[in-house]
Design an enzyme around this catalytic site. Structure first.
Site, PDB file in Angstrom:
ATOM      1  N   HIS A 205      29.436  29.902  68.370  1.00 50.13           N
ATOM      2  CA  HIS A 205      29.547  28.502  67.945  1.00 50.13           C
ATOM      3  C   HIS A 205      28.346  27.700  68.434  1.00 50.13           C
ATOM      4  CE1 HIS A 205      31.412  24.541  67.186  1.00 50.13           C
ATOM      5  NE2 HIS A 205      30.875  24.212  68.358  1.00 50.13           N
ATOM      6  N   GLU A 206      27.965  27.901  69.695  1.00 50.87           N
ATOM      7  CA  GLU A 206      26.819  27.164  70.237  1.00 50.87           C
ATOM      8  C   GLU A 206      25.523  27.583  69.552  1.00 50.87           C
ATOM      9  OE1 GLU A 206      27.414  24.639  71.870  1.00 50.87           O
ATOM     10  OE2 GLU A 206      29.494  25.089  72.351  1.00 50.87           O
TER      11      GLU A 206
ATOM     12  N   HIS B  36      24.910  25.644  66.462  1.00 60.55           N
ATOM     13  CA  HIS B  36      24.198  24.370  66.614  1.00 60.55           C
ATOM     14  C   HIS B  36      22.685  24.576  66.633  1.00 60.55           C
ATOM     15  CE1 HIS B  36      27.707  21.934  67.036  1.00 60.55           C
ATOM     16  NE2 HIS B  36      28.125  22.513  68.148  1.00 60.55           N
TER      17      HIS B  36
ATOM     18  N   HIS C 201      19.951  23.045  64.081  1.00 61.71           N
ATOM     19  CA  HIS C 201      18.730  22.369  64.526  1.00 61.71           C
ATOM     20  C   HIS C 201      17.524  22.925  63.778  1.00 61.71           C
ATOM     21  CE1 HIS C 201      16.436  20.632  68.253  1.00 61.71           C
ATOM     22  NE2 HIS C 201      16.017  20.133  67.111  1.00 61.71           N
TER      23      HIS C 201
END
Length: 228
Positions: free
Chosen positions: A98-99, A102, A106
């Site tokens: 999940h991280e 991100h 980006h």
């Protein structure tokens, strides 16, 4: 003076938020006990996924705490809590990927993430000043202060609302990539969904509370104007 009928609904929303936090902790604990079939750690999954997405320059670092995982967009670092970083479980891989989601957002300049980054400096100022202006406006009966406080608080609420698609999109990316890259089997998706859906609910609850609070202040402001 400060009690408003909407406070009852807000109190219920706070209850939902607490329940959501409990769900996150419970679901993570439950699926932390289930090892992923790939045998990968959260760090290995994050590192592999970053490399395959052309993000070899984004490091993965362990951080103290539990559920303290996050992506740092300023320094471009994926930071994983120690249970996730070193863990081999379905929960560890879910949070780690999940991280990474991100970080991929980006790289791709995902519009909602870009918007969230751009308004964050304003949000920090607005969220700090808004409570003081609202309290002063209510105590003094000054509609100007109350109105300005509402404007600033609206910026903070907008940030909460913008966060929702960012988080849901990161989870969606994580789920698809975990299966595509072979980190989990199809029958393990159930656990991934449980962990990530519970986490998403916390953001929904936070946004709901903020929206209800904003509505309350708008209604009070409207009452102040009628009384003038």
């Amino acid at each position: 003076m400060f009690f408003h009928p909407l406070d009852i609904v807000i109190f219920i929303a706070f209850g939902l938020s607490l329940w959501a936090q409990f769900q996150v902790s419970g679901k993570f604990k439950r699926w932390e006990q289930v090892p992923a079939s790939s045998g990968m750690t959260g760090e290995q999954a994050a590192r592999t996924l970053l490399d395959r997405q052309g993000l070899r320059d984004v490091p993965v670092e362990p951080v103290p705490g539990r559920l303290s995982d996050h992506y740092d967009p300023i320094h471009r670092i994926v930071r994983l809590s120690e249970p996730v970083y070193y863990g081999h479980s379905i929960a560890s891989l879910s949070v780690a990927c999940h991280e990474v989601g991100h970080a991929i957002q980006h790289k791709m300049s995902y519009p909602m993430l870009v918007l969230r980054h751009r308004i964050f400096p304003v949000v920090r100022i607005a969220s700090g000043a808004a409570p003081y202006l609202l309290i002063a406006g209510l105590l003094l009966g000054a509609t100007g202060l109350t109105g300005f406080g509402i404007v600033l608080f609206s910026v903070a609420v907008a940030f909460q609302v913008i966060t929702l698609p960012v988080e849901f999109n990161a989870s969606s990316r994580a789920k698809a990539l975990m299966v595509a890259e072979g980190f989990i089997r199809n029958d393990e998706e159930h656990g991934v969904n449980k962990v990530l859906n519970a986490a998403a609910l916390t953001y929904v609850a936070a946004a709901l509370i903020s929206i209800l609070q904003l509505l309350k202040f708008v209604m009070i402001f409207a009452g102040q104007q009628r009384d003038e």
